[in-house]
Design a protein around this motif. Structure first.
Motif, PDB file in Angstrom:
ATOM      1  N   VAL A 342       0.819  -1.220   0.000  1.00  0.00           N
ATOM      2  CA  VAL A 342       0.000   0.000   0.000  1.00  0.00           C
ATOM      3  C   VAL A 342       0.847   1.261   0.000  1.00  0.00           C
ATOM      4  CG1 VAL A 342      -1.980  -1.110   1.103  1.00  0.00           C
ATOM      5  CG2 VAL A 342      -0.197  -0.083   2.527  1.00  0.00           C
ATOM      6  N   GLY A 343       2.161   1.090   0.126  1.00  0.00           N
ATOM      7  CA  GLY A 343       3.025   2.273   0.120  1.00  0.00           C
ATOM      8  C   GLY A 343       4.474   1.879  -0.054  1.00  0.00           C
ATOM      9  N   ILE A 344       5.276   2.808  -0.554  1.00  0.00           N
ATOM     10  CA  ILE A 344       6.718   2.598  -0.704  1.00  0.00           C
ATOM     11  C   ILE A 344       7.426   3.438   0.350  1.00  0.00           C
ATOM     12  CG2 ILE A 344       8.698   2.746  -2.244  1.00  0.00           C
ATOM     13  CD1 ILE A 344       6.608   0.750  -3.208  1.00  0.00           C
ATOM     14  N   ILE A 345       8.155   2.770   1.228  1.00  0.00           N
ATOM     15  CA  ILE A 345       8.889   3.479   2.274  1.00  0.00           C
ATOM     16  C   ILE A 345      10.240   3.947   1.757  1.00  0.00           C
ATOM     17  CG2 ILE A 345       9.949   3.235   4.567  1.00  0.00           C
ATOM     18  CD1 ILE A 345       7.700   1.205   5.200  1.00  0.00           C
ATOM     19  N   ARG A 346      10.924   3.081   1.039  1.00  0.00           N
ATOM     20  CA  ARG A 346      12.235   3.460   0.499  1.00  0.00           C
ATOM     21  C   ARG A 346      12.517   2.647  -0.761  1.00  0.00           C
ATOM     22  NH1 ARG A 346      14.807   2.756   4.678  1.00  0.00           N
ATOM     23  NH2 ARG A 346      15.878   0.775   4.329  1.00  0.00           N
ATOM     24  N   ARG A 347      12.778   3.354  -1.836  1.00  0.00           N
ATOM     25  CA  ARG A 347      13.144   2.682  -3.082  1.00  0.00           C
ATOM     26  C   ARG A 347      14.604   2.227  -3.018  1.00  0.00           C
ATOM     27  NH1 ARG A 347       8.922   0.935  -6.207  1.00  0.00           N
ATOM     28  NH2 ARG A 347       7.548   2.620  -6.872  1.00  0.00           N
ATOM     29  N   LYS A 348      14.864   1.055  -3.575  1.00  0.00           N
ATOM     30  CA  LYS A 348      16.239   0.552  -3.657  1.00  0.00           C
ATOM     31  C   LYS A 348      16.638   0.383  -5.118  1.00  0.00           C
ATOM     32  CE  LYS A 348      18.562  -0.929  -0.703  1.00  0.00           C
ATOM     33  NZ  LYS A 348      19.692  -0.351   0.025  1.00  0.00           N
ATOM     34  N   TRP A 349      16.173   1.317  -5.927  1.00  0.00           N
ATOM     35  CA  TRP A 349      16.461   1.247  -7.344  1.00  0.00           C
ATOM     36  C   TRP A 349      17.937   1.495  -7.609  1.00  0.00           C
ATOM     37  CZ3 TRP A 349      11.814   4.560  -9.528  1.00  0.00           C
ATOM     38  CH2 TRP A 349      10.637   3.840  -9.342  1.00  0.00           C
ATOM     39  N   ARG A 350      18.428   0.851  -8.639  1.00  0.00           N
ATOM     40  CA  ARG A 350      19.812   1.025  -9.060  1.00  0.00           C
ATOM     41  C   ARG A 350      19.824   1.058 -10.580  1.00  0.00           C
ATOM     42  NH1 ARG A 350      21.296  -3.991 -10.984  1.00  0.00           N
ATOM     43  NH2 ARG A 350      20.167  -5.784 -10.163  1.00  0.00           N
ATOM     44  N   GLN A 351      21.000   1.049 -11.160  1.00  0.00           N
ATOM     45  CA  GLN A 351      21.100   0.949 -12.609  1.00  0.00           C
ATOM     46  C   GLN A 351      21.043  -0.527 -13.011  1.00  0.00           C
ATOM     47  OE1 GLN A 351      24.740   3.036 -13.506  1.00  0.00           O
ATOM     48  NE2 GLN A 351      23.759   5.039 -13.382  1.00  0.00           N
ATOM     49  N   TYR A 352      20.302  -0.819 -14.089  1.00  0.00           N
ATOM     50  CA  TYR A 352      20.080  -2.199 -14.501  1.00  0.00           C
ATOM     51  C   TYR A 352      20.622  -2.441 -15.913  1.00  0.00           C
ATOM     52  CZ  TYR A 352      16.867  -2.076 -10.549  1.00  0.00           C
ATOM     53  OH  TYR A 352      16.334  -1.930  -9.295  1.00  0.00           O
ATOM     54  N   CYS A 353      21.216  -3.615 -16.090  1.00  0.00           N
ATOM     55  CA  CYS A 353      21.736  -4.016 -17.399  1.00  0.00           C
ATOM     56  C   CYS A 353      20.632  -4.740 -18.183  1.00  0.00           C
ATOM     57  CB  CYS A 353      22.922  -4.953 -17.253  1.00  0.00           C
ATOM     58  SG  CYS A 353      24.277  -4.284 -16.280  1.00  0.00           S
ATOM     59  N   GLY A 354      20.706  -4.650 -19.503  1.00  0.00           N
ATOM     60  CA  GLY A 354      19.737  -5.380 -20.311  1.00  0.00           C
ATOM     61  C   GLY A 354      19.860  -4.982 -21.775  1.00  0.00           C
ATOM     62  N   ILE A 355      18.771  -5.171 -22.505  1.00  0.00           N
ATOM     63  CA  ILE A 355      18.766  -4.814 -23.933  1.00  0.00           C
ATOM     64  C   ILE A 355      17.509  -4.023 -24.261  1.00  0.00           C
ATOM     65  CG2 ILE A 355      20.082  -6.856 -24.616  1.00  0.00           C
ATOM     66  CD1 ILE A 355      17.429  -7.970 -25.766  1.00  0.00           C
ATOM     67  N   LEU A 356      17.588  -3.291 -25.364  1.00  0.00           N
ATOM     68  CA  LEU A 356      16.473  -2.488 -25.827  1.00  0.00           C
ATOM     69  C   LEU A 356      15.596  -3.321 -26.756  1.00  0.00           C
ATOM     70  CD1 LEU A 356      15.606   0.536 -25.566  1.00  0.00           C
ATOM     71  CD2 LEU A 356      16.653   0.878 -27.807  1.00  0.00           C
ATOM     72  N   MET A 357      14.294  -3.169 -26.613  1.00  0.00           N
ATOM     73  CA  MET A 357      13.334  -3.793 -27.532  1.00  0.00           C
ATOM     74  C   MET A 357      12.731  -2.667 -28.378  1.00  0.00           C
ATOM     75  SD  MET A 357      11.433  -6.314 -24.825  1.00  0.00           S
ATOM     76  CE  MET A 357      10.344  -6.980 -26.078  1.00  0.00           C
ATOM     77  N   PRO A 358      13.329  -2.380 -29.523  1.00  0.00           N
ATOM     78  CA  PRO A 358      12.865  -1.234 -30.314  1.00  0.00           C
ATOM     79  C   PRO A 358      11.390  -1.353 -30.691  1.00  0.00           C
ATOM     80  CG  PRO A 358      14.955  -2.064 -31.138  1.00  0.00           C
ATOM     81  CD  PRO A 358      14.443  -3.071 -30.154  1.00  0.00           C
ATOM     82  N   SER A 359      10.727  -0.219 -30.717  1.00  0.00           N
ATOM     83  CA  SER A 359       9.323  -0.179 -31.109  1.00  0.00           C
ATOM     84  C   SER A 359       9.180  -0.559 -32.574  1.00  0.00           C
ATOM     85  CB  SER A 359       8.753   1.220 -30.880  1.00  0.00           C
ATOM     86  OG  SER A 359       7.457   1.321 -31.415  1.00  0.00           O
ATOM     87  N   ARG A 360       8.053  -1.182 -32.902  1.00  0.00           N
ATOM     88  CA  ARG A 360       7.793  -1.558 -34.298  1.00  0.00           C
ATOM     89  C   ARG A 360       7.286  -0.379 -35.119  1.00  0.00           C
ATOM     90  NH1 ARG A 360       4.697  -7.348 -33.073  1.00  0.00           N
ATOM     91  NH2 ARG A 360       6.503  -8.391 -32.113  1.00  0.00           N
ATOM     92  N   LEU A 361       6.980   0.729 -34.450  1.00  0.00           N
ATOM     93  CA  LEU A 361       6.500   1.906 -35.156  1.00  0.00           C
ATOM     94  C   LEU A 361       7.682   2.701 -35.675  1.00  0.00           C
ATOM     95  CD1 LEU A 361       3.744   3.045 -32.633  1.00  0.00           C
ATOM     96  CD2 LEU A 361       3.444   1.717 -34.735  1.00  0.00           C
ATOM     97  N   PRO A 362       7.759   2.985 -36.945  1.00  0.00           N
ATOM     98  CA  PRO A 362       8.900   3.737 -37.495  1.00  0.00           C
ATOM     99  C   PRO A 362       8.991   5.136 -36.892  1.00  0.00           C
ATOM    100  CG  PRO A 362       7.137   3.536 -39.126  1.00  0.00           C
ATOM    101  CD  PRO A 362       6.757   2.659 -37.975  1.00  0.00           C
ATOM    102  N   GLY A 363      10.201   5.518 -36.518  1.00  0.00           N
ATOM    103  CA  GLY A 363      10.421   6.848 -35.961  1.00  0.00           C
ATOM    104  C   GLY A 363      10.055   7.003 -34.502  1.00  0.00           C
TER     105      GLY A 363
END
Length: 978
Positions: A342-363
């Motif tokens: 029901v609530g976030i007391i403290r975020r533990k976000w960091r930088q994450y590794c991965g890959i991009l999934m490009p959009s199928r829409l041109p541009g």
């Protein structure tokens, strides 16, 4: 000059005391600008250029930037790029960033220290013209904004008056606070928000991709997918009155729609299921949880969700599957307390590794990012570089998660390298597991002795000289960081019982001689905490000069050591123990196999072979005593890769072979660790650094016991001694691997062993369950574990042989370091396993194998299987239209085929590369045969060369037996008659 503030405060005893605080102000603080002709700068203090080049199209005149606190906190990735120069960081901002985020603070300090970046730190809080008092009733944040505006106005005036004619840079205040920006503009200060400024910077492609999307109103209700989070005040009030609970969210590795949180007062973790139950929590976040009514409690799902490359992004179908699976008839003992975030007391976000999934829409500029860590949801980012980034491993930071978005929003940080490139993939492993792996800094390297260092004569005089003692080391092949060496020699005379006596010594590299407390080298070693071993590289805790040279107990070289020496009789009874600093000269640095050959070679009677035989005989008796006390012999699948000498790519794997000398070394390392732990507790009862292994809760064994029962074994887990005895007796003739598999599964029921300070828990909690010993620590590997460095210092202080360590006897400091040690130790283990998985994928890029496997667990829609040869495990998915899952007994059935835990099967193993982010090994059932489902090996022509070779290497494989006329039933009957 100075200002003073006087406060009256009341003590606990009711006394009134007056506190006077003085704040010193100066008028000689330097502005840092080369354009100023008034401030008496030295050459090395001229940071800001006299005529800075404007790179932003919004401002066609030279200017310096002043940043507010939130710009630094949220846009640090932009600031780390070389684009922005001539930036003034105010003391107000620096201190607020330090208070709110130490990681960003350290990154900011690195930018400021880089002279090429032209970032100048101005001490506005101590300048008489820029310091301001906080007004009555004014919030601290508003006071800080006012201080930033005051400093901006002062700089504008100061440079206008004191600059050389024609060289008067302007000031631009960057702030995303609309209120602060409006006030500043009314005061005549030039302002701009970060987005407008960065998007108009020229000459730096992709800079705008790094902008943080952090301003998202929580009240957004348009098309909301998630409930609104409670405010911090509501969360605090709910926890205080017992309506809410605080816990850390742990996402499931198998199921992104499920997670748990451990809460004090509950025996089981609180279960969180579905997108409403998780409510935008990300793995590691500290969350506020509301418990559901007991009639709504459920059990953990036994669904394994597949990671599909073409996932349309709709979780409703998957969530229906999940919730239906846990609402079925269920045993009461499987019900788990269930709640919702029901609530976030403290975020533990960091930088994450991965890959991009490009959009199928041109541009399109909005794209999805798939993290390498399966427990992290996909992330929506904006970039105009999608074509270039599609083939790269990239790093992304999370910014926010609005209610109307299935995915959190984030921004691109940097590219790591091409997908599939081994260096890039290793970088992903290290970053994902938070392994510090940067090169050692100049400050750290300056703490090292010269390469040609030799032991000073005065140091030898302080130590016990064991250079003439026959000491030798026994380690794995290729080991260069040799921590330990041993010796054993017979003593004259016998015990009262007429038993022979021996002197046995364990000699450990004296790393603390080189790593002195609170030096840059020591701080770096403490931050790293452990050496991390990947398949093809090692991330050292200390620089190579120490780890592989001056501290490594190499054969034939004099080295400093810390020795633990026992007097011991032939029945392995300890008669006396002593510790001392020493100087040794190893007679031989041997591998396990070489040491075993020396023991087994009856023609050898030299000092090394004699010492090894004595050690081996005593070790066997020590091990027998440990097992009699209830120590557990557990197992894990361990393999060793054979790598190509040129490419360093794996070409084959083999199981690690264990010989008696493996156990010999282990027994004496255990004995040394126990002996040191006893000494530390005796001398430092409140601050000894120890290691404990808690007994697993009975619930951990439920699935394991049920699986063992299906094989006809009743395993007694009431005590570790009974458990050990049951494991020894659980043997199936003709299935030698069964007992090993049982021990592998038993290992997974265990809790993690942890470091702790003796005064932080009661003495009955010191117990080490796996080793069945009342007290334990780590002393024997200081080259690769910082815990052992701390133990060495404590032991040196206890013996009085290094008084500088006595000041380190601090329980509070020890507890904080133990938390870091436990975290780094876990991450190093995970990184090592990820490296094995990576190299296995490389091995199977051009290979298909048909191998024996064993079922580790039975899920609703899959089998978790282990390939002993490769030490691999993974899911073998089963179609629901063919297999029916028995929930009570946990087995799958299809016609007359029943698949349950511990069953031996045959699988086809291949690499699925269709999903670039999560390339995975695919397991296909070969045997037992299930029509229209099992992979049938009939036509070798349809297989590639590697698969055919694999079959041939197996010799008489099951499928070849079917083809061979000699293996028909009729042929077998004829052979039997003959």
């Amino acid at each position: 000059m100075w200002t003073t503030k006087t406060f009256l405060t009341k003590t606990k005893r009711g006394n009134i005391i007056k506190i006077v605080r003085e704040h010193y102000l100066r008028d000689d603080l330097l502005c840092g600008s080369a354009a100023c002709n008034t401030c008496p700068h030295k050459d090395d203090e001229l940071v800001l250029e006299s005529e800075p080049t404007s790179i932003c199209a919004l401002f066609d005149y030279p200017h310096y930037l002043i940043l507010d606190t939130n710009v630094v906190l949220h846009q640090i990735d932009v600031l780390e790029e070389d684009a922005l120069k001539n930036v003034i960081i105010l003391q107000t901002v620096l201190e607020e960033v330090k208070h709110r985020n130490t990681a960003v603070f350290q990154r900011l300090l690195e930018i400021i220290s880089n002279k090429n970046r032209k970032f100048y730190s101005f001490v506005n809080e101590h300048h008489k013209d820029t310091y301001i008092e906080r007004n009555p009733g004014e919030k601290q944040n508003d006071r800080n904004d006012r201080a930033i505006r005051r400093a901006s106005a002062w700089y504008e005036t100061h440079l206008n008056i004191n600059s050389v004619v024609g060289q008067s840079p302007r000031i631009v205040l960057l702030t995303d606070d609309e209120k602060n920006r409006n006030i500043a503009q009314n005061e005549g200060i030039v302002c701009c928000n970060v987005k407008d400024y960065i998007e108009n910077v020229s000459g730096f492609v992709g800079l705008s991709d790094k902008l943080s999307k952090n301003v998202i109103p929580e009240s957004c209700s348009k098309d909301a997918l998630y409930p609104a989070h409670l405010t911090p005040t509501q969360v605090h009030e709910g926890i205080r009155n017992g309506k809410l609970y605080q816990g850390t969210f742990h996402a499931s590795r198998d199921n992104f729609l499920e997670g748990t949180a451990n809460i004090n007062g509950f025996d089981k973790p609180i279960l969180l299921q579905g997108h409403i139950g998780i409510n935008r929590a990300v793995d590691g976040d500290v969350v506020a949880i509301e418990l559901l009514p007991e009639e709504e409690w459920r059990r953990p799902s036994d669904i394994v969700l597949e990671d599909k490359a073409d996932d349309p992004g709709d979780f409703l179908e998957e969530e229906t599957l999940l919730l239906n699976s846990v609402k079925a008839d269920k045993a009461k003992e499987e019900i788990t307390p269930t709640g919702k975030v029901v609530g976030i007391i403290r975020r533990k976000w960091r930088q994450y590794c991965g890959i991009l999934m490009p959009s199928r829409l041109p541009g399109a500029t909005r794209h999805l990012f798939t993290p390498a860590e399966k427990r992290i949801p996909r992330v929506r980012i904006e970039t105009r570089q999608s074509d270039a980034l599609a083939a790269q491993r990239i790093l992304v930071a999370l910014d926010s998660w609005p209610r109307n978005s299935r995915y959190p929003l984030g921004h691109f940080v940097r590219a790591l390298g091409p997908i599939g490139d081994k260096n890039a993939e290793n970088e992903v492993i290290l970053l994902e597991h938070d392994v510090p792996h940067a090169r050692f800094s100049e400050a750290v390297l300056s703490c090292l002795p010269p390469d040609n260092w030799t032991i000073p004569e005065e140091e030898i005089k302080k130590r016990v000289d064991l250079r003439s003692t026959c000491v030798c080391s026994v380690d794995p092949p290729g080991c260069t960081d040799i921590d330990d060496a041993l010796h054993a020699r017979a003593l004259a005379g016998a015990t009262r019982a007429g038993l022979k006596r021996f002197e046995v010594g364990v000699h450990i590299a004296d790393v603390t001689y080189f790593v002195r407390p609170d030096t840059p080298l020591d701080k770096e070693a403490a931050a790293r905490s452990t050496t991390v071993y990947l398949v093809d590289r090692r991330i050292d805790m200390v620089p190579d000069l120490l780890s592989s040279n001056l501290c490594s107990l190499r054969g034939g070289e004099e080295r400093l050591a810390f020795s633990c020496v026992w007097e011991i009789d032939e029945n392995a009874n300890i008669l006396a123990t002593r510790f001392h600093k020493s100087v040794i000269k190893s007679a031989a640095a041997m591998t396990y196999e070489e040491a075993q050959l020396a023991i087994d070679d009856s023609s050898r009677a030299d000092a090394v072979a004699t010492s090894l035989r004595t050690l081996n005989a005593l070790a066997k008796r020590l091990k027998r005593k440990r097992l009699d006390q209830g120590a557990l012999l557990l197992a894990s699948p361990e393999i060793r890769f054979q790598v190509d000498s040129e490419t360093h790519d794996p070409i084959e794997v083999q199981a690690k072979k264990l010989v008696d000398t493996n156990s010999m070394v282990e027994e004496f390392m255990l004995l040394a660790n126990i002996s040191v732990a006893e000494k530390l507790l005796q001398d430092f009862p409140q601050c000894a650094l120890l290691r404990r292994h808690p007994a697993p809760p009975p619930a951990n064994f439920d699935t394991f016991l049920k699986a063992a029962r299906q094989q006809g074994f009743e395993i007694d887990v009431s005590t570790n001694k009974a458990f050990s005895k049951s494991l020894d007796e659980a043997v199936i003739p003709g299935r030698p691997y069964f007992n090993t598999l049982l021990r592998i599964m038993a290992t997974r029921c265990m809790q993690q062993a942890v470091y702790f300070v003796s005064g932080s828990v009661s003495q009955d909690e010191y117990y080490h369950y796996g080793l069945a010993c009342p007290i334990y620590t780590h002393f024997t590997s200081p080259i690769r574990r910082y815990a052992d460095v701390m133990v060495h210092r404590l032991l040196a202080a206890a013996l009085g042989c290094d008084t500088t360590h006595a000041a380190l006897v601090d329980a509070r400091r020890g507890e904080a370091q133990c938390d870091a040690l436990n975290y780094r130790h876990r991450q190093a283990q995970h990184a090592g396993r990820a490296s094995v998985a990576l190299n296995t994928h490389i091995l199977f890029r051009h290979k298909v194998a048909i191998e024996s496997a064993v079922v580790l667990a039975v899920k609703r829609n899959a089998l978790q299987v282990l390939i002993p040869k490769y030490g691999l495990e993974g899911p073998l998915y089963l179609p629901s239209d063919k297999f029916k899952y028995n929930e009570e007994e946990h087995y799958q059935v299809c016609d007359d085929v029943i698949l349950k835990t511990f069953d031996e099967i045959t699988v086809r193993l291949s690499l699925d590369r269709s999903n670039l982010q999560h390339q995975k090994l695919v397991f296909q059932l070969v045997k037992p045969y299930v029509p229209d489902f099992s992979y049938v090996v009939e036509d070798e022509g349809k297989m590639d060369v590697d698969e055919a070779n694999q079959k041939k290497a197996k010799g008489k494989g099951d499928e070849k037996k079917r083809k061979d006329p000699a293996n028909t039933k009729a042929s077998k009957k004829k052979k039997a008659k003959k």
